[in-house]
Design an enzyme around this catalytic site. Sequence first.
Site, PDB file in Angstrom:
ATOM      1  N   HIS A  52      38.622  32.724  59.387  1.00  0.00           N
ATOM      2  CA  HIS A  52      39.258  31.459  59.766  1.00  0.00           C
ATOM      3  C   HIS A  52      39.616  31.402  61.238  1.00  0.00           C
ATOM      4  O   HIS A  52      39.648  30.321  61.831  1.00  0.00           O
ATOM      5  CB  HIS A  52      40.531  31.248  58.944  1.00  0.00           C
ATOM      6  CG  HIS A  52      40.316  31.135  57.484  1.00  0.00           C
ATOM      7  ND1 HIS A  52      39.972  29.947  56.871  1.00  0.00           N
ATOM      8  CD2 HIS A  52      40.382  32.062  56.496  1.00  0.00           C
ATOM      9  CE1 HIS A  52      39.845  30.150  55.564  1.00  0.00           C
ATOM     10  NE2 HIS A  52      40.071  31.425  55.318  1.00  0.00           N
ATOM     11  N   ALA A  77      47.233  30.735  49.701  1.00  0.00           N
ATOM     12  CA  ALA A  77      47.856  30.171  50.908  1.00  0.00           C
ATOM     13  C   ALA A  77      47.322  28.783  51.242  1.00  0.00           C
ATOM     14  O   ALA A  77      47.643  28.240  52.302  1.00  0.00           O
ATOM     15  CB  ALA A  77      47.630  31.118  52.082  1.00  0.00           C
ATOM     16  N   GLN A  78      46.512  28.201  50.372  1.00  0.00           N
ATOM     17  CA  GLN A  78      45.949  26.870  50.627  1.00  0.00           C
ATOM     18  C   GLN A  78      46.991  25.793  50.279  1.00  0.00           C
ATOM     19  O   GLN A  78      47.622  25.865  49.224  1.00  0.00           O
ATOM     20  CB  GLN A  78      44.694  26.662  49.783  1.00  0.00           C
ATOM     21  CG  GLN A  78      43.644  27.754  49.903  1.00  0.00           C
ATOM     22  CD  GLN A  78      42.636  27.504  50.998  1.00  0.00           C
ATOM     23  OE1 GLN A  78      42.461  26.386  51.461  1.00  0.00           O
ATOM     24  NE2 GLN A  78      41.967  28.548  51.426  1.00  0.00           N
ATOM     25  N   GLY A 118      43.503  47.246  52.433  1.00  0.00           N
ATOM     26  CA  GLY A 118      44.560  48.008  51.797  1.00  0.00           C
ATOM     27  C   GLY A 118      45.671  47.159  51.227  1.00  0.00           C
ATOM     28  O   GLY A 118      46.605  47.688  50.610  1.00  0.00           O
ATOM     29  N   HIS A 125      44.741  43.640  49.896  1.00  0.00           N
ATOM     30  CA  HIS A 125      44.144  42.683  48.969  1.00  0.00           C
ATOM     31  C   HIS A 125      43.652  43.304  47.666  1.00  0.00           C
ATOM     32  O   HIS A 125      43.467  42.592  46.682  1.00  0.00           O
ATOM     33  CB  HIS A 125      43.004  41.920  49.658  1.00  0.00           C
ATOM     34  CG  HIS A 125      43.490  40.817  50.555  1.00  0.00           C
ATOM     35  ND1 HIS A 125      43.941  41.048  51.833  1.00  0.00           N
ATOM     36  CD2 HIS A 125      43.620  39.488  50.341  1.00  0.00           C
ATOM     37  CE1 HIS A 125      44.321  39.899  52.384  1.00  0.00           C
ATOM     38  NE2 HIS A 125      44.133  38.945  51.495  1.00  0.00           N
ATOM     39  N   ASP A 168      38.418  37.603  56.187  1.00  0.00           N
ATOM     40  CA  ASP A 168      39.348  36.502  55.887  1.00  0.00           C
ATOM     41  C   ASP A 168      40.378  36.410  57.011  1.00  0.00           C
ATOM     42  O   ASP A 168      41.546  36.088  56.789  1.00  0.00           O
ATOM     43  CB  ASP A 168      40.027  36.715  54.528  1.00  0.00           C
ATOM     44  CG  ASP A 168      40.613  35.421  53.943  1.00  0.00           C
ATOM     45  OD1 ASP A 168      40.334  34.337  54.489  1.00  0.00           O
ATOM     46  OD2 ASP A 168      41.378  35.513  52.964  1.00  0.00           O
ATOM     47  N   LEU A 219      49.693  36.462  49.649  1.00  0.00           N
ATOM     48  CA  LEU A 219      48.906  36.912  50.797  1.00  0.00           C
ATOM     49  C   LEU A 219      48.239  35.705  51.454  1.00  0.00           C
ATOM     50  O   LEU A 219      47.840  34.752  50.768  1.00  0.00           O
ATOM     51  CB  LEU A 219      47.846  37.917  50.354  1.00  0.00           C
ATOM     52  CG  LEU A 219      48.355  39.293  49.911  1.00  0.00           C
ATOM     53  CD1 LEU A 219      47.211  40.115  49.326  1.00  0.00           C
ATOM     54  CD2 LEU A 219      49.003  40.042  51.058  1.00  0.00           C
ATOM     55  N   ALA A 220      48.110  35.750  52.756  1.00  0.00           N
ATOM     56  CA  ALA A 220      47.574  34.612  53.498  1.00  0.00           C
ATOM     57  C   ALA A 220      46.573  35.100  54.534  1.00  0.00           C
ATOM     58  O   ALA A 220      46.877  35.210  55.725  1.00  0.00           O
ATOM     59  CB  ALA A 220      48.707  33.836  54.158  1.00  0.00           C
TER      60      ALA A 220
END
Length: 401
Positions: A66, A146-147, A254, A256, A279, A313-314
Amino acid sequence: MKPIWLLNATIVLERSILENGFLHLKEGKVCSFGHMADCPPIPDRDLQLDCQSKRIIPGMIDIHVHGAGGFDVMDASVEALDGMAKKLAQEGTTSFLATTMTNPANRIGEAMSAIKMYRERIKQGVPEMIGIHLEGPFIHPVQKGAQPEQHILQPDIELFNEWQRLSGGAIKIVTFAPETGDRSFVERLVQEGVIASIGHSNATYAETLENVRSGVTHATHLFNGMRGLHHREPGVVGAALLADEVYVEVIPDGHHFHPDLLKLILRQKGVERTLVITDGIRAKGMPDGVYDLGGNNVTVRDGKCTLEKGASLAGSILTMNEARKNIAKWGGLSLLEQTYITSLNQAKRLGIDSRKGSIAVGKDADVVLLDETDHIEMTICNGTIAYASANSNFKRLCDLM
């Protein structure tokens, strides 16, 4: 650009590793390679770099990123995309898919238009943006991660068509929750030659397999943003692991997923159907702090990215080279196998392996030089040096180019 000769190096080819070899890059392509004993005379005007004790691998391809260096795809500007690309070169990335977020439809459209403008400009010495990974807004609220939930939509063929038009046909992967629409959306993606990826999905095992039969062949950041594995309901994770047609993305930071699960993934999918992604978000390469991601604030601390409100998580601040080293450690992978999971598999997935993904004569001159400590010493994109470490002996030579 000057022709470049990389000499006395260990070179990772597609099926073998060449020791004490030379690599000749000319006019943006791999011109030749071989053992140093067979190296031809080198013209004085060409750039020669002695790579004794160093290794050369194919440039890495990040198909899900992103942002980086304070920039994000959803900034919807050519300047942001250029800044992001330059930062990615520092981690050994030579090609990438600009990845979007769930946002208002008009904002996504603006990002598509900016990407089209960026891709139309002639650029040298930066990683190539090879297309777009459209992540959202066609996802399931339960698995939004996180969307931003307020902008989630059901799969919409006409909206996809409009974004594809605005991007100049650059959309290569669409991450969506297929259970929220009907089969016509999957079928449209397949007709367009776009990879249909299940992600941010709450589909059951049966629903996932049904959509695999309809054309879903990819799973976005496996384990994350999807219905998990349960002994009575295998969910999206179970279907993705068991369906041979499905390729899986992994974020080996480590955070995800547990490192030992990489062994399970490799046993089920093999090296050939596993793809490393980062990501990455705009915080990548930046100090700890609070950063914007699609309108949400993300706290970055000690290598972990989480929503400021909630524990989700983001994204990550993982680099491709860190990811490569982690999969080597966790999965016991050889250097050759590492390059499949960071380069060749991505190129094959996107149908560009005739020019990217491995070091071969005629392919794009996208290569990465690793120093004795396995860090990035130099990144070359299409035959032009995009990055040279400040500690590198080559830095001064590169600055003269």
